[in-house]
Design a protein around this motif. Structure first.
Motif, PDB file in Angstrom:
ATOM      1  N   ASP A 234      -7.756  16.871 -24.888  1.00  0.00           N
ATOM      2  CA  ASP A 234      -7.368  16.789 -26.303  1.00  0.00           C
ATOM      3  C   ASP A 234      -8.207  15.775 -27.062  1.00  0.00           C
ATOM      4  N   ASN A 235      -8.910  14.900 -26.335  1.00  0.00           N
ATOM      5  CA  ASN A 235      -9.808  13.935 -26.973  1.00  0.00           C
ATOM      6  C   ASN A 235     -11.129  13.950 -26.221  1.00  0.00           C
TER       7      ASN A 235
ATOM      8  N   LYS B 217     -13.647  12.297 -26.431  1.00  0.00           N
ATOM      9  CA  LYS B 217     -14.256  10.983 -26.202  1.00  0.00           C
ATOM     10  C   LYS B 217     -13.649  10.267 -24.996  1.00  0.00           C
ATOM     11  N   GLU B 218     -12.522  10.796 -24.494  1.00  0.00           N
ATOM     12  CA  GLU B 218     -11.803  10.118 -23.417  1.00  0.00           C
ATOM     13  C   GLU B 218     -11.663  11.031 -22.201  1.00  0.00           C
ATOM     14  N   PRO B 219     -11.660  10.443 -20.993  1.00  0.00           N
ATOM     15  CA  PRO B 219     -11.454  11.265 -19.794  1.00  0.00           C
ATOM     16  C   PRO B 219     -10.009  11.727 -19.693  1.00  0.00           C
ATOM     17  N   GLY B 220      -9.783  12.757 -18.915  1.00  0.00           N
ATOM     18  CA  GLY B 220      -8.421  13.211 -18.667  1.00  0.00           C
ATOM     19  C   GLY B 220      -8.035  14.413 -19.505  1.00  0.00           C
ATOM     20  N   LEU B 221      -7.153  15.232 -18.924  1.00  0.00           N
ATOM     21  CA  LEU B 221      -6.692  16.456 -19.563  1.00  0.00           C
ATOM     22  C   LEU B 221      -5.209  16.330 -19.873  1.00  0.00           C
ATOM     23  N   LEU B 222      -4.841  16.664 -21.091  1.00  0.00           N
ATOM     24  CA  LEU B 222      -3.441  16.594 -21.512  1.00  0.00           C
ATOM     25  C   LEU B 222      -2.671  17.749 -20.883  1.00  0.00           C
ATOM     26  N   LEU B 223      -1.620  17.428 -20.136  1.00  0.00           N
ATOM     27  CA  LEU B 223      -0.824  18.461 -19.487  1.00  0.00           C
ATOM     28  C   LEU B 223      -0.091  19.290 -20.539  1.00  0.00           C
ATOM     29  N   ASN B 224      -0.079  20.598 -20.338  1.00  0.00           N
ATOM     30  CA  ASN B 224       0.494  21.546 -21.309  1.00  0.00           C
ATOM     31  C   ASN B 224       2.008  21.616 -21.107  1.00  0.00           C
ATOM     32  N   THR B 225       2.723  20.617 -21.577  1.00  0.00           N
ATOM     33  CA  THR B 225       4.143  20.451 -21.231  1.00  0.00           C
ATOM     34  C   THR B 225       5.092  21.290 -22.073  1.00  0.00           C
ATOM     35  N   ASN B 226       4.588  21.966 -23.106  1.00  0.00           N
ATOM     36  CA  ASN B 226       5.484  22.754 -23.965  1.00  0.00           C
ATOM     37  C   ASN B 226       4.877  24.127 -24.232  1.00  0.00           C
ATOM     38  N   SER B 227       4.544  24.833 -23.137  1.00  0.00           N
ATOM     39  CA  SER B 227       3.858  26.115 -23.282  1.00  0.00           C
ATOM     40  C   SER B 227       4.354  27.148 -22.274  1.00  0.00           C
ATOM     41  N   GLY B 228       5.659  27.098 -21.984  1.00  0.00           N
ATOM     42  CA  GLY B 228       6.249  28.114 -21.118  1.00  0.00           C
ATOM     43  C   GLY B 228       6.088  27.896 -19.629  1.00  0.00           C
ATOM     44  N   ILE B 229       5.552  26.733 -19.234  1.00  0.00           N
ATOM     45  CA  ILE B 229       5.344  26.421 -17.821  1.00  0.00           C
ATOM     46  C   ILE B 229       6.163  25.195 -17.453  1.00  0.00           C
ATOM     47  N   PHE B 230       6.948  25.303 -16.371  1.00  0.00           N
ATOM     48  CA  PHE B 230       7.652  24.145 -15.820  1.00  0.00           C
ATOM     49  C   PHE B 230       6.853  23.650 -14.625  1.00  0.00           C
ATOM     50  N   PHE B 231       6.513  22.361 -14.648  1.00  0.00           N
ATOM     51  CA  PHE B 231       5.666  21.779 -13.613  1.00  0.00           C
ATOM     52  C   PHE B 231       6.489  20.984 -12.605  1.00  0.00           C
ATOM     53  N   GLU B 232       6.087  21.108 -11.349  1.00  0.00           N
ATOM     54  CA  GLU B 232       6.592  20.233 -10.297  1.00  0.00           C
ATOM     55  C   GLU B 232       5.400  19.639  -9.561  1.00  0.00           C
ATOM     56  N   PHE B 233       5.660  18.536  -8.871  1.00  0.00           N
ATOM     57  CA  PHE B 233       4.577  17.801  -8.217  1.00  0.00           C
ATOM     58  C   PHE B 233       5.031  17.370  -6.832  1.00  0.00           C
ATOM     59  N   ILE B 234       4.220  17.691  -5.829  1.00  0.00           N
ATOM     60  CA  ILE B 234       4.506  17.311  -4.446  1.00  0.00           C
ATOM     61  C   ILE B 234       3.394  16.378  -3.974  1.00  0.00           C
ATOM     62  N   PRO B 235       3.726  15.186  -3.476  1.00  0.00           N
ATOM     63  CA  PRO B 235       2.665  14.335  -2.926  1.00  0.00           C
ATOM     64  C   PRO B 235       1.804  15.135  -1.962  1.00  0.00           C
ATOM     65  N   ALA B 236       0.506  15.093  -2.166  1.00  0.00           N
ATOM     66  CA  ALA B 236      -0.408  15.984  -1.432  1.00  0.00           C
ATOM     67  C   ALA B 236      -0.255  15.860   0.081  1.00  0.00           C
ATOM     68  N   ALA B 237       0.051  14.650   0.559  1.00  0.00           N
ATOM     69  CA  ALA B 237       0.201  14.450   2.003  1.00  0.00           C
ATOM     70  C   ALA B 237       1.418  15.185   2.568  1.00  0.00           C
ATOM     71  N   GLU B 238       2.354  15.593   1.677  1.00  0.00           N
ATOM     72  CA  GLU B 238       3.583  16.238   2.136  1.00  0.00           C
ATOM     73  C   GLU B 238       3.572  17.760   1.961  1.00  0.00           C
ATOM     74  N   ILE B 239       2.502  18.312   1.419  1.00  0.00           N
ATOM     75  CA  ILE B 239       2.534  19.716   1.001  1.00  0.00           C
ATOM     76  C   ILE B 239       2.796  20.669   2.168  1.00  0.00           C
ATOM     77  N   PHE B 240       2.412  20.307   3.375  1.00  0.00           N
ATOM     78  CA  PHE B 240       2.631  21.197   4.513  1.00  0.00           C
ATOM     79  C   PHE B 240       3.907  20.862   5.281  1.00  0.00           C
ATOM     80  N   ASN B 241       4.696  19.903   4.767  1.00  0.00           N
ATOM     81  CA  ASN B 241       5.983  19.580   5.388  1.00  0.00           C
ATOM     82  C   ASN B 241       6.991  20.701   5.142  1.00  0.00           C
ATOM     83  N   ALA B 242       7.953  20.827   6.012  1.00  0.00           N
ATOM     84  CA  ALA B 242       8.990  21.860   5.851  1.00  0.00           C
ATOM     85  C   ALA B 242       9.821  21.615   4.600  1.00  0.00           C
TER      86      ALA B 242
END
Length: 497
Positions: free
Chosen positions: A282-283, A285-310
């Motif tokens: 969105d800028n 001049k600055e690094p980083g991408l603004l997460l699309n938090t209001n566009s029909g997508i619900f986001f979840e986040f799993i610590p990468a080290a745990e992704i293969f855990n049951a």
């Protein structure tokens, strides 16, 4: 100022201010999106099977909906392909985005009437934000090139099906159609090198002001232009002022792209995928991408080290931390539920929520327990390359497991634009940089278990020839940064100097 530029100004300002307001309500917007998704899909086959009528909170949702990959969601998608309605989302999809997965073969990702705006409006919003912050409105008066897949669509169960970039091509606003390059006929060419030559022919004498695509495509385009004219891109297109890129990390390609252009240029980074348009710069001049938090997508986040855990720890937006590597999980208004898209991201800010893409979950090296990821190898190589003013064309890394008395090591296949003066010294720098980023790799080197990395030089255009040899030149195909086996290394061997 043209009419287009004049009209763009107030609209850009309106959208920019709206986006800024939404950065303040991101967590609440995400809560509302989850509630909306559950309510709208409660009567679908998926909703009934997962008891959506009893889901009243995020905790309920996690209990009801497990994290899935494409293979696990595929039985539902197959029902949609057979013509059934109300399976994953209300009604039927308006498109299937067809994409080739590395483990699942061809994937058919649903795009609904509700979700199409996410794909269309996000790219638009990125350009509008750029206009406001840069004051550059004039580029929309010139020719705009979108290096995309073919817009020709097939039918799957009566649903139009094709590459995402080809689908989006059908939704370019009417006011930009006259500016769009290349022609529809050229965009329909499947064979990439034939298509590229036609694009060069059509654009070389045009007033190109914006060029968009994934960095390796754009580099091929720039190379062909220079081969044909003997000029830098800035001299062919003097009004070229904006480059839009995404799909892969821009940094490894940046030095060579800018050298090909011959001048600094404004760049905008995007994070699109067939499953959704997740974030945008969105800028500029600055690094980083603004997460699309209001566009029909619900986001979840799993610590990468745990992704293969049951039972991995699943977090909503409010619980993420800056600097931690997360696997990105989405649920959206096209019927993807708890869907693991395969990418890893890292937050660089939570006010607003800005991310960088750090790699692919399945692209890593851990043949010796080191679990090296894409972000680390890119850092290691680019730091050394920047210090020595070396330009990298492309690279990939694979483990070499010694079958003799010698030690095992990481083998780096690199195509250089200009070779280091001392390859051995350069290799040592890259190795030291990687050791500084990954403590496990450092321990293996220090413990005399692994040897220092070794560089295999790939011939000029070797990666292009390799992609051509496996039928994946052009399109949305990219060379994986890392492999945990020797498959790519063996396929690359004919192209090593």
């Amino acid at each position: 100022m043209s009419i287009k530029s004049f009209l763009a100004k107030p609209f850009a300002s309106f959208i920019y201010n709206q986006i800024k307001k939404e950065t303040l309500t991101a967590v609440n917007d995400q809560k509302k999106i989850l509630e909306m998704l559950i309510a709208k899909a409660s009567s679908t086959a998926f909703g009934k099977e997962h008891n959506f009528d009893n889901v009243a909170s995020y905790e309920d949702f996690k209990e009801a909906v497990p994290v899935r990959d494409y293979e696990q969601l595929k039985p539902f998608i197959e029902r949609v392909k057979k013509g059934e309605a109300d399976i994953l989302w209300k009604g039927k999809p308006i498109y299937f985005a067809k994409t080739s997965g590395t483990t699942s073969g061809v994937k058919y990702i649903p795009i609904s009437k509700d979700s199409i705006s996410n794909h269309i409006n996000t790219a638009r919003n990125a350009l509008l934000c750029y206009m406001v912050l840069s004051g550059n409105y004039s580029f929309i008066n010139g020719k705009l090139i979108f290096l995309s897949g073919s817009p020709v669509l097939d039918l799957s169960g009566g649903i139009p099906t094709g590459r995402l970039s080809g689908i989006v091509n059908h939704h370019v606003p009417a006011y930009l159609r006259s500016n769009q390059m290349p022609s529809y006929e050229t965009n329909c060419i499947e064979e990439w090198e034939t298509k590229l030559d036609r694009i060069v022919e059509e654009t070389i004498n045009q007033n190109m002001t914006l060029i968009s695509g994934i960095p390796p495509w754009m580099q091929m385009y720039f190379d062909r232009l220079t081969e044909k004219t003997g000029k830098k891109v800035k001299d062919i297109f003097p009004n070229f002022s904006v480059m839009v890129q995404g799909g892969v990390n821009y940094e490894p390609y940046k030095a060579k792209l800018l050298d090909s252009i011959g001048k600094p240029i404004d760049t905008i980074e995007l994070f699109p995928a067939s499953e959704g348009f997740f974030a945008f710069q969105d800028n500029y001049k600055e690094p980083g991408l603004l997460l699309n938090t209001n566009s029909g997508i619900f986001f979840e986040f799993i610590p990468a080290a745990e992704i293969f855990n049951a039972t991995p720890n699943r977090l909503s937006l409010k619980d993420v931390k800056v600097g931690e590597n997360y696997a990105l999980i989405i649920s959206n208004n096209a019927g993807l539920w708890g869907y693991n898209i395969g990418d890893t991201i890292k937050f660089i800010s939570t006010n607003p929520y800005k991310i960088i893409v750090t790699g692919r979950i399945k692209h890593f090296i851990s043949a010796f327990g080191e679990h090296v990821i894409a972000e680390e190898v890119e850092y290691a190589l680019l730091k050394a390359a920047t210090e020595e003013n070396i330009k990298i064309v492309e690279f990939t890394v694979a483990p070499f497991i010694s079958q003799t008395k010698g030690k095992s090591y990481h083998e780096w296949f690199i195509e250089f634009e200009n070779l280091p003066t001392d390859l051995s010294s350069f290799s040592k720098k890259v190795d030291e940089n990687l050791r500084s980023k990954n403590v496990y790799y450092d321990d293996l080197i220090a413990g005399n278990i692994l040897d220092e990395l070794k560089i295999s030089l790939v011939k000029k255009n070797g990666f292009i020839d390799y992609m051509k040899s496996i039928g994946k030149l052009g399109g949305q195909n990219k060379v994986p940064r890392l492999s945990n086996d020797r498959k790519i290394a063996e396929e690359l061997s004919p192209f090593v100097a």
